[in-house]
Design a protein around this motif. Structure first.
Motif, PDB file in Angstrom:
ATOM      1  N   ARG A   1      55.402  21.610  65.285  1.00 33.21           N
ATOM      2  CA  ARG A   1      54.253  22.457  65.610  1.00 33.21           C
ATOM      3  C   ARG A   1      53.803  23.295  64.416  1.00 33.21           C
ATOM      4  NH1 ARG A   1      52.163  22.690  70.471  1.00 33.21           N
ATOM      5  NH2 ARG A   1      53.267  21.706  72.213  1.00 33.21           N
ATOM      6  N   GLU A   2      54.681  23.480  63.445  1.00 35.41           N
ATOM      7  CA  GLU A   2      54.283  24.200  62.237  1.00 35.41           C
ATOM      8  C   GLU A   2      53.355  23.361  61.364  1.00 35.41           C
ATOM      9  OE1 GLU A   2      57.768  25.506  60.226  1.00 35.41           O
ATOM     10  OE2 GLU A   2      58.591  26.566  61.972  1.00 35.41           O
ATOM     11  N   CYS A   3      53.180  22.103  61.745  1.00 31.75           N
ATOM     12  CA  CYS A   3      52.311  21.202  60.985  1.00 31.75           C
ATOM     13  C   CYS A   3      51.017  20.911  61.743  1.00 31.75           C
ATOM     14  CB  CYS A   3      53.037  19.890  60.702  1.00 31.75           C
ATOM     15  SG  CYS A   3      54.571  20.072  59.801  1.00 31.75           S
ATOM     16  N   THR A   4      50.594  21.821  62.601  1.00 33.70           N
ATOM     17  CA  THR A   4      49.380  21.608  63.401  1.00 33.70           C
ATOM     18  C   THR A   4      48.388  22.752  63.180  1.00 33.70           C
ATOM     19  OG1 THR A   4      50.223  22.772  65.359  1.00 33.70           O
ATOM     20  CG2 THR A   4      50.745  20.425  65.163  1.00 33.70           C
ATOM     21  N   VAL A   5      47.116  22.421  63.335  1.00 29.73           N
ATOM     22  CA  VAL A   5      46.053  23.430  63.347  1.00 29.73           C
ATOM     23  C   VAL A   5      45.097  23.085  64.481  1.00 29.73           C
ATOM     24  CG1 VAL A   5      46.170  23.892  60.873  1.00 29.73           C
ATOM     25  CG2 VAL A   5      44.591  22.151  61.731  1.00 29.73           C
ATOM     26  N   HIS A   6      44.386  24.099  64.956  1.00 33.46           N
ATOM     27  CA  HIS A   6      43.399  23.875  66.016  1.00 33.46           C
ATOM     28  C   HIS A   6      42.137  23.274  65.419  1.00 33.46           C
ATOM     29  CE1 HIS A   6      40.561  24.792  69.316  1.00 33.46           C
ATOM     30  NE2 HIS A   6      41.651  24.671  70.088  1.00 33.46           N
ATOM     31  N   SER A   7      41.418  22.551  66.219  1.00 34.13           N
ATOM     32  CA  SER A   7      40.232  21.839  65.724  1.00 34.13           C
ATOM     33  C   SER A   7      39.130  22.780  65.232  1.00 34.13           C
ATOM     34  CB  SER A   7      39.676  20.929  66.824  1.00 34.13           C
ATOM     35  OG  SER A   7      39.411  21.668  68.006  1.00 34.13           O
ATOM     36  N   ASP A   8      39.170  24.058  65.614  1.00 31.82           N
ATOM     37  CA  ASP A   8      38.143  24.983  65.126  1.00 31.82           C
ATOM     38  C   ASP A   8      38.564  25.676  63.835  1.00 31.82           C
ATOM     39  OD1 ASP A   8      40.068  26.746  65.984  1.00 31.82           O
ATOM     40  OD2 ASP A   8      38.839  27.701  67.527  1.00 31.82           O
ATOM     41  N   GLY A   9      39.703  25.252  63.245  1.00 34.24           N
ATOM     42  CA  GLY A   9      40.156  25.829  61.991  1.00 34.24           C
ATOM     43  C   GLY A   9      39.363  25.322  60.805  1.00 34.24           C
ATOM     44  N   THR A  10      39.647  25.873  59.638  1.00 32.84           N
ATOM     45  CA  THR A  10      38.947  25.491  58.414  1.00 32.84           C
ATOM     46  C   THR A  10      39.820  24.583  57.555  1.00 32.84           C
ATOM     47  OG1 THR A  10      39.795  27.373  57.171  1.00 32.84           O
ATOM     48  CG2 THR A  10      37.736  27.698  58.408  1.00 32.84           C
ATOM     49  N   LEU A  11      39.181  23.957  56.578  1.00 30.02           N
ATOM     50  CA  LEU A  11      39.921  23.128  55.637  1.00 30.02           C
ATOM     51  C   LEU A  11      40.954  23.978  54.901  1.00 30.02           C
ATOM     52  CD1 LEU A  11      40.439  20.493  54.129  1.00 30.02           C
ATOM     53  CD2 LEU A  11      38.495  21.042  52.619  1.00 30.02           C
ATOM     54  N   ARG A  12      40.576  25.219  54.554  1.00 36.18           N
ATOM     55  CA  ARG A  12      41.509  26.113  53.861  1.00 36.18           C
ATOM     56  C   ARG A  12      42.764  26.354  54.707  1.00 36.18           C
ATOM     57  NH1 ARG A  12      40.990  30.115  49.972  1.00 36.18           N
ATOM     58  NH2 ARG A  12      38.698  30.067  50.069  1.00 36.18           N
ATOM     59  N   SER A  13      42.583  26.619  55.991  1.00 36.32           N
ATOM     60  CA  SER A  13      43.728  26.890  56.861  1.00 36.32           C
ATOM     61  C   SER A  13      44.603  25.650  57.010  1.00 36.32           C
ATOM     62  CB  SER A  13      43.258  27.376  58.233  1.00 36.32           C
ATOM     63  OG  SER A  13      42.560  26.346  58.931  1.00 36.32           O
ATOM     64  N   ALA A  14      43.977  24.475  57.016  1.00 35.64           N
ATOM     65  CA  ALA A  14      44.744  23.239  57.129  1.00 35.64           C
ATOM     66  C   ALA A  14      45.580  22.997  55.877  1.00 35.64           C
ATOM     67  CB  ALA A  14      43.799  22.065  57.373  1.00 35.64           C
ATOM     68  N   ILE A  15      44.997  23.301  54.694  1.00 34.10           N
ATOM     69  CA  ILE A  15      45.737  23.136  53.441  1.00 34.10           C
ATOM     70  C   ILE A  15      46.920  24.100  53.399  1.00 34.10           C
ATOM     71  CG2 ILE A  15      45.613  23.394  50.941  1.00 34.10           C
ATOM     72  CD1 ILE A  15      42.701  22.451  51.090  1.00 34.10           C
ATOM     73  N   ALA A  16      46.697  25.331  53.862  1.00 35.63           N
ATOM     74  CA  ALA A  16      47.783  26.307  53.907  1.00 35.63           C
ATOM     75  C   ALA A  16      48.893  25.852  54.853  1.00 35.63           C
ATOM     76  CB  ALA A  16      47.232  27.670  54.346  1.00 35.63           C
ATOM     77  N   THR A  17      48.507  25.267  55.983  1.00 36.57           N
ATOM     78  CA  THR A  17      49.495  24.758  56.935  1.00 36.57           C
ATOM     79  C   THR A  17      50.271  23.590  56.328  1.00 36.57           C
ATOM     80  OG1 THR A  17      48.168  25.436  58.836  1.00 36.57           O
ATOM     81  CG2 THR A  17      49.807  23.702  59.206  1.00 36.57           C
ATOM     82  N   MET A  18      49.581  22.720  55.611  1.00 37.15           N
ATOM     83  CA  MET A  18      50.235  21.580  54.971  1.00 37.15           C
ATOM     84  C   MET A  18      51.243  22.061  53.946  1.00 37.15           C
ATOM     85  SD  MET A  18      48.549  18.368  52.892  1.00 37.15           S
ATOM     86  CE  MET A  18      47.408  18.046  54.227  1.00 37.15           C
ATOM     87  N   ASP A  19      50.875  23.113  53.209  1.00 30.69           N
ATOM     88  CA  ASP A  19      51.768  23.630  52.174  1.00 30.69           C
ATOM     89  C   ASP A  19      53.018  24.264  52.784  1.00 30.69           C
ATOM     90  OD1 ASP A  19      52.292  24.365  49.342  1.00 30.69           O
ATOM     91  OD2 ASP A  19      52.143  26.397  50.151  1.00 30.69           O
ATOM     92  N   SER A  20      52.855  24.984  53.882  1.00 32.36           N
ATOM     93  CA  SER A  20      53.999  25.666  54.493  1.00 32.36           C
ATOM     94  C   SER A  20      54.832  24.712  55.348  1.00 32.36           C
ATOM     95  CB  SER A  20      53.517  26.838  55.358  1.00 32.36           C
ATOM     96  OG  SER A  20      52.685  26.378  56.415  1.00 32.36           O
ATOM     97  N   GLY A  21      54.194  23.694  55.905  1.00 31.36           N
ATOM     98  CA  GLY A  21      54.911  22.765  56.771  1.00 31.36           C
ATOM     99  C   GLY A  21      55.809  21.802  56.046  1.00 31.36           C
ATOM    100  N   LYS A  22      55.518  21.519  54.770  1.00 32.88           N
ATOM    101  CA  LYS A  22      56.350  20.673  53.905  1.00 32.88           C
ATOM    102  C   LYS A  22      56.519  19.241  54.417  1.00 32.88           C
ATOM    103  CE  LYS A  22      57.243  24.355  51.409  1.00 32.88           C
ATOM    104  NZ  LYS A  22      56.562  24.581  50.113  1.00 32.88           N
ATOM    105  N   ALA A  23      55.610  18.784  55.299  1.00 32.53           N
ATOM    106  CA  ALA A  23      55.725  17.415  55.807  1.00 32.53           C
ATOM    107  C   ALA A  23      54.674  16.494  55.218  1.00 32.53           C
ATOM    108  CB  ALA A  23      55.621  17.410  57.328  1.00 32.53           C
TER     109      ALA A  23
END
Length: 331
Positions: free
Chosen positions: A7-29
């Motif tokens: 779940r740390e590798c998920t974002v909601h569909s109303d999120g931004t590209l920036r938030s998705a990149i940040a999630t990708m960086d923290s999720g490490k997957a």
């Protein structure tokens, strides 16, 4: 492996590209799953998707739903690990979402394995026809290879190991309660391979079922007992076999036993020495073999023959039988 913190590798569909990149960086997957309010998977985002978005000039504040990949690859929940790896290998990916029938995310499977594994043409014979009498009563109504370890049959773990090693053509010899094995594995497609069954009308010992494999064989065949738990890479054994143009390879495993008492050496009733709790070491038969086509031709059609007898016949009439020492886990 299956991520426990997916779940740390998920974002909601109303999120931004920036938030998705940040999630990708923290999720490490290396992947981000884009979900709606009900955990339905709408798309994914990987490093490659981000690079392509940047090249198109997308703004970091752009909606992630506008740049996500909607043609993602996924697997159904409950899929065998071998099928998951096979699908990842097919598409050359290292992360894959696991979804339910309702397209609800249930996990992410990731691997660091480089998907350059070549599919091997060599057949595999898994001998699963024995009665497993030493494990009775567990094996009275269940074939020994179908006893479970970590919630999966031993035979499934073995099949998945072969598939991970690049083998796709598997034969399973059956006798005792073989219908249970056929019903579980079917044609093997759901496990990422093709499985054919060899019916032993009478027990054929540890090598007789080789004569039931459709021939003539073009490549060496890997033969293994159906009750092994091991992390061996079968490709390595095959490479050793083929590099030396062997007629057969017998796998061995180091086994040691410590005598729990002091040993006394005596001659004519007199002490000549002693040793406290000595350890004895042997190489034992690991139940895994690679046989050349010419070796398999020595097996009499439909007759019981033991593997030691077959190897001795081959050693006498064809050539030496080298060993391959297994390392790692073997049970």
């Amino acid at each position: 492996m299956l991520l426990s913190n997916w779940r740390e590798c998920t974002v909601h569909s109303d999120g931004t590209l920036r938030s998705a990149i940040a999630t990708m960086d923290s999720g490490k997957a290396g992947i981000v799953l884009i979900l709606d309010d009900h955990d339905h998977l709408l798309g994914v985002l990987t490093d490659g998707d981000v690079r392509r978005a940047m090249l198109r000039g997308e703004d970091l504040l752009a909606p992630v739903a506008a740049v996500m990949n909607q043609k993602f690859v996924s697997v159904d929940s409950g899929s065998a690990r071998s099928l998951i790896r096979s699908r990842m290998r097919e598409f050359g990916i290292r992360q894959i979402p696991i979804i339910s029938n309702e397209n609800t995310v249930e996990g992410i499977f990731v691997t660091s394995e480089p998907w350059g594994t070549v599919t091997l043409p060599n057949p595999v014979l898994i001998m699963a026809g024995g009665k497993g009498q030493r494990l009775a009563p567990l094996t009275v109504n269940t074939p020994k290879p179908m006893l479970t370890v970590a919630d999966r049959p031993i035979l499934q773990l073995l099949v998945e190991r072969f598939v991970d090693s690049g083998f796709r053509e598997l034969y399973i010899s059956l006798h005792h309660l073989g219908d249970q094995i056929k019903a579980y594995f079917g044609d093997g497609k759901s496990f990422g391979c093709n499985i054919e069954y060899l019916e032993e009308s009478e027990p054929l010992d540890t090598a007789g079922a080789i004569s039931l494999v459709p021939g003539p064989l073009k490549y060496p065949i890997v033969v293994t007992n159906g009750d092994l738990l091991t992390d061996v890479d079968y490709r390595d054994i095959l490479v050793a076999h083929e590099s030396d143009a062997r007629v057969a390879t017998q796998c061995v495993y180091p086994y040691e036993y410590q005598v729990p008492f002091g040993i006394v050496r005596e001659e004519a009733g007199r002490v000549v020495g002693s040793e406290e709790k000595p350890i004895f070491r042997w190489m034992i038969n690991a139940g895994i073999y690679v046989l050349s086509p010419e070796m398999t031709e020595l097996v009499p059609k439909g007759k019981a023959v033991s593997m030691p007898d077959l190897l001795e016949t081959g050693r006498t009439h064809i050539g030496d039988v080298p060993t391959y020492e297994l390392t790692g886990r073997w049970l």
